[in-house]
Structure formats: C-alpha cells, structure tokens
Motif scaffolding. Structure first.
Motif, PDB file in Angstrom:
ATOM      1  N   LEU A 248      42.929  48.286   0.022  1.00  0.00           N
ATOM      2  CA  LEU A 248      43.784  47.261  -0.618  1.00  0.00           C
ATOM      3  C   LEU A 248      43.800  46.015  -0.774  1.00  0.00           C
ATOM      4  CD1 LEU A 248      46.722  49.208   0.893  1.00  0.00           C
ATOM      5  CD2 LEU A 248      46.242  49.083  -1.553  1.00  0.00           C
ATOM      6  N   GLN A 249      42.864  45.407   0.218  1.00  0.00           N
ATOM      7  CA  GLN A 249      42.625  44.040   0.181  1.00  0.00           C
ATOM      8  C   GLN A 249      41.530  43.597  -0.829  1.00  0.00           C
ATOM      9  OE1 GLN A 249      44.406  41.705   1.892  1.00  0.00           O
ATOM     10  NE2 GLN A 249      43.342  40.321   0.555  1.00  0.00           N
ATOM     11  N   ALA A 250      40.583  44.527  -1.189  1.00  0.00           N
ATOM     12  CA  ALA A 250      39.697  44.487  -2.159  1.00  0.00           C
ATOM     13  C   ALA A 250      40.322  44.431  -3.501  1.00  0.00           C
ATOM     14  CB  ALA A 250      38.523  45.558  -1.862  1.00  0.00           C
ATOM     15  N   HIS A 251      41.304  45.255  -3.684  1.00  0.00           N
ATOM     16  CA  HIS A 251      41.966  45.273  -4.802  1.00  0.00           C
ATOM     17  C   HIS A 251      42.627  44.326  -5.314  1.00  0.00           C
ATOM     18  CE1 HIS A 251      43.821  47.060  -8.250  1.00  0.00           C
ATOM     19  NE2 HIS A 251      45.015  47.105  -7.838  1.00  0.00           N
ATOM     20  N   PHE A 252      43.314  43.591  -4.333  1.00  0.00           N
ATOM     21  CA  PHE A 252      44.131  42.356  -4.685  1.00  0.00           C
ATOM     22  C   PHE A 252      43.032  41.273  -4.713  1.00  0.00           C
ATOM     23  CE2 PHE A 252      47.744  44.611  -1.810  1.00  0.00           C
ATOM     24  CZ  PHE A 252      48.261  44.775  -2.973  1.00  0.00           C
ATOM     25  N   ASP A 253      42.086  41.088  -3.949  1.00  0.00           N
ATOM     26  CA  ASP A 253      41.108  40.023  -4.137  1.00  0.00           C
ATOM     27  C   ASP A 253      40.546  40.102  -5.554  1.00  0.00           C
ATOM     28  OD1 ASP A 253      41.356  39.160  -1.485  1.00  0.00           O
ATOM     29  OD2 ASP A 253      39.525  40.388  -0.721  1.00  0.00           O
ATOM     30  N   SER A 254      40.438  41.495  -6.194  1.00  0.00           N
ATOM     31  CA  SER A 254      39.796  41.590  -7.364  1.00  0.00           C
ATOM     32  C   SER A 254      40.602  40.950  -8.401  1.00  0.00           C
ATOM     33  CB  SER A 254      39.432  42.974  -8.031  1.00  0.00           C
ATOM     34  OG  SER A 254      40.683  43.750  -8.310  1.00  0.00           O
ATOM     35  N   ASP A 255      41.710  40.668  -8.359  1.00  0.00           N
ATOM     36  CA  ASP A 255      42.606  39.995  -9.227  1.00  0.00           C
ATOM     37  C   ASP A 255      42.097  38.361  -9.449  1.00  0.00           C
ATOM     38  OD1 ASP A 255      44.220  42.083  -9.933  1.00  0.00           O
ATOM     39  OD2 ASP A 255      45.907  41.335  -8.625  1.00  0.00           O
TER      40      ASP A 255
ATOM     41  N   MET B 118      37.269  28.405 -17.412  1.00  0.00           N
ATOM     42  CA  MET B 118      36.710  28.452 -18.736  1.00  0.00           C
ATOM     43  C   MET B 118      37.707  27.645 -19.591  1.00  0.00           C
ATOM     44  SD  MET B 118      36.168  31.344 -21.421  1.00  0.00           S
ATOM     45  CE  MET B 118      37.932  31.417 -21.682  1.00  0.00           C
ATOM     46  N   GLY B 119      39.103  28.014 -19.154  1.00  0.00           N
ATOM     47  CA  GLY B 119      40.187  27.397 -19.908  1.00  0.00           C
ATOM     48  C   GLY B 119      40.391  25.833 -19.713  1.00  0.00           C
ATOM     49  N   GLN B 120      40.129  25.719 -18.271  1.00  0.00           N
ATOM     50  CA  GLN B 120      40.080  24.007 -17.822  1.00  0.00           C
ATOM     51  C   GLN B 120      38.839  23.183 -18.464  1.00  0.00           C
ATOM     52  OE1 GLN B 120      40.137  25.249 -13.675  1.00  0.00           O
ATOM     53  NE2 GLN B 120      42.215  24.961 -13.474  1.00  0.00           N
ATOM     54  N   GLU B 121      37.730  23.995 -18.667  1.00  0.00           N
ATOM     55  CA  GLU B 121      36.202  23.349 -19.095  1.00  0.00           C
ATOM     56  C   GLU B 121      36.839  23.181 -20.536  1.00  0.00           C
ATOM     57  OE1 GLU B 121      33.833  22.302 -17.607  1.00  0.00           O
ATOM     58  OE2 GLU B 121      34.853  22.452 -15.840  1.00  0.00           O
ATOM     59  N   LYS B 122      37.284  24.099 -21.282  1.00  0.00           N
ATOM     60  CA  LYS B 122      37.425  23.953 -22.698  1.00  0.00           C
ATOM     61  C   LYS B 122      38.955  22.965 -23.018  1.00  0.00           C
ATOM     62  CE  LYS B 122      35.779  28.438 -24.339  1.00  0.00           C
ATOM     63  NZ  LYS B 122      36.257  29.677 -25.343  1.00  0.00           N
ATOM     64  N   GLY B 123      39.405  22.581 -21.933  1.00  0.00           N
ATOM     65  CA  GLY B 123      40.395  21.706 -22.081  1.00  0.00           C
ATOM     66  C   GLY B 123      41.890  21.895 -22.549  1.00  0.00           C
ATOM     67  N   TRP B 124      42.123  23.349 -22.319  1.00  0.00           N
ATOM     68  CA  TRP B 124      43.586  23.721 -22.809  1.00  0.00           C
ATOM     69  C   TRP B 124      44.114  24.113 -21.879  1.00  0.00           C
ATOM     70  CZ3 TRP B 124      44.278  28.812 -22.237  1.00  0.00           C
ATOM     71  CH2 TRP B 124      43.245  29.707 -22.220  1.00  0.00           C
ATOM     72  N   LEU B 125      43.747  23.959 -20.649  1.00  0.00           N
ATOM     73  CA  LEU B 125      44.417  24.483 -19.271  1.00  0.00           C
ATOM     74  C   LEU B 125      44.421  23.450 -18.273  1.00  0.00           C
ATOM     75  CD1 LEU B 125      46.157  26.906 -18.782  1.00  0.00           C
ATOM     76  CD2 LEU B 125      44.044  28.165 -17.483  1.00  0.00           C
ATOM     77  N   VAL B 126      45.423  23.049 -17.528  1.00  0.00           N
ATOM     78  CA  VAL B 126      45.549  22.019 -16.636  1.00  0.00           C
ATOM     79  C   VAL B 126      44.585  22.416 -15.450  1.00  0.00           C
ATOM     80  CG1 VAL B 126      47.931  21.662 -17.074  1.00  0.00           C
ATOM     81  CG2 VAL B 126      47.420  23.145 -15.258  1.00  0.00           C
ATOM     82  N   ARG B 127      44.177  21.153 -14.965  1.00  0.00           N
ATOM     83  CA  ARG B 127      43.197  21.234 -13.734  1.00  0.00           C
ATOM     84  C   ARG B 127      43.936  21.448 -12.426  1.00  0.00           C
ATOM     85  NH1 ARG B 127      37.704  21.236 -14.887  1.00  0.00           N
ATOM     86  NH2 ARG B 127      37.072  20.371 -16.861  1.00  0.00           N
ATOM     87  N   LYS B 128      44.637  22.286 -12.450  1.00  0.00           N
ATOM     88  CA  LYS B 128      44.960  22.827 -10.897  1.00  0.00           C
ATOM     89  C   LYS B 128      44.343  24.030 -10.431  1.00  0.00           C
ATOM     90  CE  LYS B 128      48.971  20.359 -11.952  1.00  0.00           C
ATOM     91  NZ  LYS B 128      49.529  19.118 -11.059  1.00  0.00           N
ATOM     92  N   LYS B 129      44.501  24.170  -9.116  1.00  0.00           N
ATOM     93  CA  LYS B 129      43.730  24.868  -8.583  1.00  0.00           C
ATOM     94  C   LYS B 129      43.656  26.376  -9.061  1.00  0.00           C
ATOM     95  CE  LYS B 129      44.009  23.276  -3.740  1.00  0.00           C
ATOM     96  NZ  LYS B 129      44.593  23.598  -2.463  1.00  0.00           N
ATOM     97  N   PRO B 130      42.508  27.067  -9.627  1.00  0.00           N
ATOM     98  CA  PRO B 130      42.301  28.435 -10.258  1.00  0.00           C
ATOM     99  C   PRO B 130      43.208  29.317  -9.323  1.00  0.00           C
ATOM    100  CG  PRO B 130      40.471  27.497 -10.409  1.00  0.00           C
ATOM    101  CD  PRO B 130      41.168  26.526  -9.423  1.00  0.00           C
ATOM    102  N   GLU B 131      43.134  29.401  -8.239  1.00  0.00           N
ATOM    103  CA  GLU B 131      43.729  30.393  -7.093  1.00  0.00           C
ATOM    104  C   GLU B 131      45.346  30.334  -7.326  1.00  0.00           C
ATOM    105  OE1 GLU B 131      40.006  29.012  -5.404  1.00  0.00           O
ATOM    106  OE2 GLU B 131      41.810  27.945  -6.170  1.00  0.00           O
ATOM    107  N   THR B 132      45.800  28.909  -7.540  1.00  0.00           N
ATOM    108  CA  THR B 132      47.261  28.915  -7.720  1.00  0.00           C
ATOM    109  C   THR B 132      47.608  29.560  -9.056  1.00  0.00           C
ATOM    110  OG1 THR B 132      47.204  26.777  -6.397  1.00  0.00           O
ATOM    111  CG2 THR B 132      49.208  27.200  -7.653  1.00  0.00           C
ATOM    112  N   ILE B 133      47.107  29.042 -10.147  1.00  0.00           N
ATOM    113  CA  ILE B 133      47.305  29.562 -11.402  1.00  0.00           C
ATOM    114  C   ILE B 133      47.105  31.182 -11.324  1.00  0.00           C
ATOM    115  CG2 ILE B 133      46.665  29.932 -13.768  1.00  0.00           C
ATOM    116  CD1 ILE B 133      45.725  26.961 -13.597  1.00  0.00           C
ATOM    117  N   VAL B 134      46.319  32.042 -10.642  1.00  0.00           N
ATOM    118  CA  VAL B 134      46.240  33.341 -10.449  1.00  0.00           C
ATOM    119  C   VAL B 134      47.684  33.769  -9.767  1.00  0.00           C
ATOM    120  CG1 VAL B 134      45.112  35.318  -9.327  1.00  0.00           C
ATOM    121  CG2 VAL B 134      43.780  33.361 -10.490  1.00  0.00           C
ATOM    122  N   SER B 135      48.071  33.119  -8.781  1.00  0.00           N
ATOM    123  CA  SER B 135      49.389  33.362  -8.017  1.00  0.00           C
ATOM    124  C   SER B 135      50.775  33.255  -8.753  1.00  0.00           C
ATOM    125  CB  SER B 135      49.516  32.527  -6.966  1.00  0.00           C
ATOM    126  OG  SER B 135      48.529  32.781  -5.771  1.00  0.00           O
ATOM    127  N   VAL B 136      50.417  32.343 -10.045  1.00  0.00           N
ATOM    128  CA  VAL B 136      51.325  32.234 -10.973  1.00  0.00           C
ATOM    129  C   VAL B 136      51.453  33.463 -12.039  1.00  0.00           C
ATOM    130  CG1 VAL B 136      52.326  30.961 -13.112  1.00  0.00           C
ATOM    131  CG2 VAL B 136      51.511  29.775 -11.026  1.00  0.00           C
TER     132      VAL B 136
END
Length: 201
Positions: A123-130, A140-158
């Motif tokens: 189960l943990q491996a499955h959740f980590d895969s997200d 990639m979105g942050q590098e292209k300049g259309w997504l804010v530079r917040k922690k990617p992990e936090t955006i995943v949680s959103v």
C-alpha cells in the motif's frame, strides 16, 4: 495443488484479472466471491491462491492497472502547454469519477478493507507512486514557467486532496456539488498559476 507451467500461469493470471474486471465492475468487491472468480476463469477454486493471496489483492492489481492508464492519459494532458492547471484538475476528476473500480474504493468504503487485507509495504509503495508520477510533471510545469515554484510534494498533496474531496458529494450536498467543485478548482488553479504567483512578488 496442481502444478502449472509458466505459460499456463500467465494465461490463468490474465483470465483471473479479466474475470475480476467483469465481476468487480458488476457486483463490487464485497459481493464477489473467490468461487465466482475462479468459475469465470475456468479454474478450480483452490488454485486461486497460487496467484493471489486474496480477492482484495486481485482487486488491487486491477486498481493499479486502471490508475496506470489514467496516469498515461493525464501525463499527455499535463504536458500540453496550452492547458491550465484548473483544466488539468477537471480532467483528472472526470476520468477518476468515470472509473468503476476507483469509485468503488471510496463509494463503498473499501479503503479500510484493503488496508486490512494487503501488506502495508504494498500500500505504501502504491501511495508513493503518486508522488513519483506527478513530481516530474510538476517540476516540468515549473521549469516552463506556468506553475508556481512551491514544493512539488505539496502540489501532489493538493491534487490528492481534490480527488478525495470529489467523493464527498453527499456530504457537500448534491445540489451544490458541481458549482462548489468548479469554484474550488478555479481558485486552486489561479493560486498555483505562475502568473498569479508573480503578481504577488
């Protein structure tokens, strides 16, 4: 316990997965028995446990396959430079809500059952895969300049929070659910937009 060749094992496992897809979609996990799964696959009931420790493990394998398809679809959308983050979230919700296996996990409260029946590390491996899937796309979105530079992990949680919230239609109120989710997604999309972020600098 019968012995199967590797070719037979592969064919039987595939047949069980197909049986599971059909029966779980029709009856749900709780109402589907191992006997029904093996009868549909054309094998003896006792042989089921050569391939899966429980019907929950078979369901989880199907669930993972479905999520892999969804992720491939979303990856293509996420990579499109013309798509806003709000549009991406709407598409993510649409494909999740249309999937009978994922809907059952939340509508029938199957998470607790899966937690009891499946190994914690699986189960943990499955959740980590997200995070493993979404993090490179967000970066990639942050590098292209259309997504804010917040922690990617936090955006995943959103993203995860929005998906979980989408299964609370009854608690939110069915008469106002669509407008509520649409407004919430719009606000989150604006908040994570790099243009919006720049305006506050």
């Amino acid at each position: 316990m019968p012995k199967f060749t590797e070719k037979e094992k592969e064919a039987i496992r595939s047949a069980l997965v197909q049986s599971g897809r059909e029966l779980f979609a029709q009856l749900g996990l709780k109402k589907t028995s191992v006997g029904e799964l093996t009868a549909s696959a054309g094998i003896a009931q006792g042989s089921f446990y050569t391939f899966f420790d429980s019907k929950e493990e078979l369901y989880f394998e199907i669930l993972q396959q479905e999520e892999s398809k969804i992720r491939a679809q979303l990856e293509a959308s996420f990579s499109e430079s013309g798509e806003t983050f709000a549009q991406f979230l709407r598409e993510a919700l649409a494909v999740v809500e249309d999937n009978p296996y994922i809907r059952q996990v939340y509508d029938d409260n199957l998470l607790e059952t899966l937690f009891r029946k499946l190994p914690e590390e699986k189960l943990q491996a499955h959740f980590d895969s997200d995070e493993d899937f979404f993090k490179p796309l967000i970066e990639m979105g942050q590098e292209k300049g259309w997504l804010v530079r917040k922690k990617p992990e936090t955006i995943v949680s959103v993203i995860r929070a929005i998906v979980l919230l989408s299964f609370q239609k009854t608690n939110i109120g069915e008469d106002r659910y669509d407008e509520t989710m649409d407004l919430l997604i719009e606000l989150i999309g604006q908040g994570l937009s790099a243009k919006e972020d720049a305006s506050h600098d």
